[in-house]
Design an enzyme around this catalytic site. Structure first.
Site, short mmCIF file in Angstrom:
data_model
loop_
_atom_site.label_atom_id
_atom_site.label_comp_id
_atom_site.label_asym_id
_atom_site.label_seq_id
_atom_site.Cartn_x
_atom_site.Cartn_y
_atom_site.Cartn_z
N TYR A 15 -54.35 -78.46 104.89
CA TYR A 15 -55.49 -77.30 104.64
C TYR A 15 -56.38 -77.72 103.44
O TYR A 15 -55.86 -78.32 102.62
CB TYR A 15 -55.00 -75.83 104.19
CG TYR A 15 -56.07 -74.93 104.44
CD1 TYR A 15 -56.21 -74.48 105.65
CD2 TYR A 15 -56.60 -74.28 103.32
CE1 TYR A 15 -57.13 -73.32 105.69
CE2 TYR A 15 -57.47 -73.29 103.33
CZ TYR A 15 -57.84 -72.66 104.77
OH TYR A 15 -58.57 -71.67 104.99
N ASN A 61 -59.56 -61.55 106.08
CA ASN A 61 -60.29 -61.20 107.31
C ASN A 61 -61.26 -60.43 107.26
O ASN A 61 -62.04 -60.45 108.00
CB ASN A 61 -58.98 -60.82 108.33
CG ASN A 61 -57.97 -62.03 108.52
OD1 ASN A 61 -58.21 -62.99 108.76
ND2 ASN A 61 -56.54 -61.55 108.32
N ASN A 108 -58.49 -60.60 119.78
CA ASN A 108 -57.42 -59.70 119.48
C ASN A 108 -56.98 -60.48 118.14
O ASN A 108 -55.71 -59.97 117.76
CB ASN A 108 -56.31 -59.93 120.39
CG ASN A 108 -56.02 -61.32 120.96
OD1 ASN A 108 -56.82 -62.32 121.24
ND2 ASN A 108 -54.71 -61.40 121.28
N SER A 109 -57.43 -61.52 117.42
CA SER A 109 -57.11 -61.67 116.30
C SER A 109 -57.26 -60.79 115.26
O SER A 109 -58.00 -59.95 115.55
CB SER A 109 -57.54 -63.24 115.87
OG SER A 109 -59.05 -63.05 115.85
N ARG A 127 -57.53 -64.39 126.32
CA ARG A 127 -57.09 -65.23 127.21
C ARG A 127 -56.68 -64.30 128.28
O ARG A 127 -56.19 -63.16 127.82
CB ARG A 127 -56.14 -66.38 126.96
CG ARG A 127 -55.07 -65.77 125.93
CD ARG A 127 -53.98 -66.79 125.57
NE ARG A 127 -52.83 -66.21 124.82
CZ ARG A 127 -51.83 -65.71 125.30
NH1 ARG A 127 -51.86 -65.52 126.61
NH2 ARG A 127 -50.76 -64.98 124.69
N TRP A 158 -66.60 -70.47 106.24
CA TRP A 158 -65.30 -70.43 105.62
C TRP A 158 -65.40 -69.51 104.24
O TRP A 158 -66.12 -69.58 103.46
CB TRP A 158 -64.92 -71.91 104.94
CG TRP A 158 -63.49 -72.07 104.47
CD1 TRP A 158 -62.34 -71.27 104.91
CD2 TRP A 158 -63.22 -73.00 103.66
NE1 TRP A 158 -61.32 -71.85 104.19
CE2 TRP A 158 -61.75 -73.01 103.25
CE3 TRP A 158 -64.02 -73.91 102.83
CZ2 TRP A 158 -61.15 -73.59 102.53
CZ3 TRP A 158 -63.20 -74.91 101.94
CH2 TRP A 158 -61.80 -74.89 101.65
N LYS A 179 -48.52 -59.31 111.73
CA LYS A 179 -48.63 -59.92 110.30
C LYS A 179 -47.54 -59.48 109.39
O LYS A 179 -47.14 -58.48 109.58
CB LYS A 179 -50.17 -59.43 109.74
CG LYS A 179 -50.27 -59.96 108.50
CD LYS A 179 -51.35 -59.65 107.91
CE LYS A 179 -52.62 -60.33 108.50
NZ LYS A 179 -52.74 -61.71 108.40
#
Length: 370
Positions: free
Chosen positions: A63, A147, A173-174, A196, A295, A361
Site C-alpha cells: 500500500y 468510507n 454493496n461495498s 455482480r 484517494w 466488517k
C-alpha cells in the site's frame, strides 16, 4: 495507616516488524502505562478500530501509505503498530490543549496512526473531536474517517448534482457503496447500483433499496442494449448520468462508462477486479468525459484542519440522523490473555478474513489491563 496502591494500566498493541501475510507476521505486545501527556498532546483510549482491506495491504507492504516505526518497550526493537482508522476517548489532556477535555471522542487525522492499540499518546493536531450527535454510535465513530468521507467527497467534489439527478456506481454493496447510497438518498440524488450476479441477488437488492438505492442491476444486465438505452432515455429523461463511481475497473467498468452522459466524470477509487481501466476513446472525444482518481488520504493531506472539522460535523449529523451502521462484528482481545494467546487470536482473525469467512466488517477492541 493503610495506603491505597495506585492503579497501573498496562497497554497492548497489535504489531509487526516486517511486512508479510498478516496471518503470519502480526503479534500482540504489552507495553508500559502511559506517562502524563506532554504539552500539546493527549492520552487516548481506543474504543474500536476496524480492519479495512487497505490495512491488510499495509501489513503486506503493498500500500502507498507506510507506518512509522514506534518504540513501545525499552530495550526491544521498534515495531510497526497496525491500524489506520478508529475511535478513541480522551483520558488525559496535556498543557496548552484547549479544544479537548477528558471524555471527548476523537478520530484520527494522521494516517497510519496505529489504532490497533489499547491506549496511546498523540499530538493534539493528529486528532479531531467528533461531535456527539444523538444516534451516533461507537461503531459509527470508528468507521467515520475512510468510507463515509470517501462517499461524501466523491458525491460533492466533482459534479454539482441537482435533486433527482442520477449517480451510477459499481461495487454498490461495498462499504463505500452503501455509504454512497445513503448519502445520495439524503440529498435527493438517485442511484443506479451495479453488483455482480449471485444466488441471493433478490435479497441483496432489497437490502440496498432499504438503504435508499433507486435501482440495482448486475453487470450482466449491462449486456442488454435495450436496457441500457432505456436507462439513458427513460430513467434520466435523456439527460444522461453525470457522475460515475468506480471501485472495480476491468470490462464491467467499461460497460458502465457507456451510461455516462455529456461532460460526465468517472471517479475511480479502487480496482477490485485487479484489471486495468479501459475506456473507449469516443467517450473522451464526443462526450468530453473526465476520468479522475480519488484517494481519501490525499484529500486529508490537501485540506485544512477547518475543512476536516466541517466534514466530520456534516458526516456526524448525516450519520446520527439515520445512516445505518455497516454490518460488523466486534472482536475483543481480552486483557487477561497473554501476548502469545492474543497474537494467535489476531492471526486467526486475519486468516479467516483472507478466506472470506467474514462477510461483515471486523472491529477490534484491544483491552488493556489494570
Amino acid at each position: 495507616m493503610a495506603f491505597r496502591a495506585s492503579v497501573v494500566r498496562l497497554n497492548r498493541a497489535i504489531v509487526y516488524t516486517q511486512n508479510g501475510d498478516p496471518a503470519q507476521v502480526l503479534r500482540a505486545l504489552t507495553y508500559k502505562p502511559l506517562p502524563p501527556p506532554a504539552p500539546e498532546t493527549v492520552n487516548i483510549k481506543y474504543l474500536l478500530a476496524p480492519i479495512n482491506p487497505s490495512d491488510v495491504n499495509v501489513v503486506q507492504g503493498v500500500y502507498p501509505a507506510k507506518p512509522s516505526l514506534t518504540s513501545l518497550v525499552d530495550g526491544q526493537p521498534d515495531v510497526f503498530v497496525g491500524g489506520n482508522e478508529g475511535l478513541a476517548e480522551v483520558t488525559h489532556v496535556g498543557s496548552g490543549v484547549t479544544d479537548l477535555v477528558k471524555g471527548d471522542w476523537v478520530v484520527m487525522t494522521k494516517a497510519q496512526a496505529g489504532t490497533w492499540s489499547s491506549s496511546r499518546n498523540v499530538g493534539v493536531l493528529d486528532v479531531l473531536k467528533l461531535p456527539r450527535v444523538e444516534g451516533l454510535t461507537e461503531v459509527h465513530g470508528a468507521t467515520m474517517t475512510v468510507n463515509p468521507p470517501s462517499a461524501y467527497n466523491m458525491l460533492n467534489d466533482y459534479v454539482a448534482l441537482e435533486k433527482d439527478e442520477w449517480v451510477v456506481q459499481n461495487g454498490a454493496n461495498s462499504a463505500v457503496g452503501q455509504a454512497v447510497i445513503q448519502i445520495a438518498a439524503s440529498r435527493g440524488f438517485k442511484t443506479l447500483n451495479l453488483v455482480r450476479k449471485r444466488s441471493d441477488i433478490d435479497e441483496l437488492t432489497r437490502k440496498l433499496k432499504d438503504l435508499g438505492a433507486t435501482e440495482v442491476l448486475t453487470y450482466d444486465d449491462l449486456n442488454d442494449r435495450n436496457l441500457t438505452q432505456r436507462i439513458v432515455k427513460e430513467w434520466t429523461g435523456g439527460k444522461g448520468i453525470r457522475l460515475g463511481l468506480n471501485c472495480v475497473s476491468g470490462p464491467d467498468t467499461t460497460s458502465m462508462a457507456r451510461l455516462l452522459g455529456q461532460d460526465a466524470y468517472l471517479v475511480s477509487y479502487g480496482a477490485m477486479s485487479k484489471q486495468p481501466l479501459a475506456l473507449p476513446t469516443g467517450l473522451f472525444i464526443f462526450k468530453n468525459l473526465t476520468s479522475v482518481g480519488f484517494w481519501q488520504s490525499r484529500w486529508y493531506k490537501q485540506k485544512t484542519r477547518s475543512d476536516k472539522e466541517n466534514l466530520f460535523k456534516t458526516l456526524a449529523t448525516l450519520i446520527g440522523h439515520g445512516k445505518a451502521s455497516p454490518e460488523h462484528e466486534i472482536v475483543t482481545i481480552p486483557a487477561e490473555d497473554s501476548d502469545e494467546v492474543a497474537g494467535q487470536k489476531v492471526r486467526e482473525i486475519f486468516a479467516k478474513i483472507a478466506e472470506g469467512q467474514y462477510g461483515k466488517k471486523v472491529l477490534l477492541k484491544i483491552a488493556g489491563s489494570e
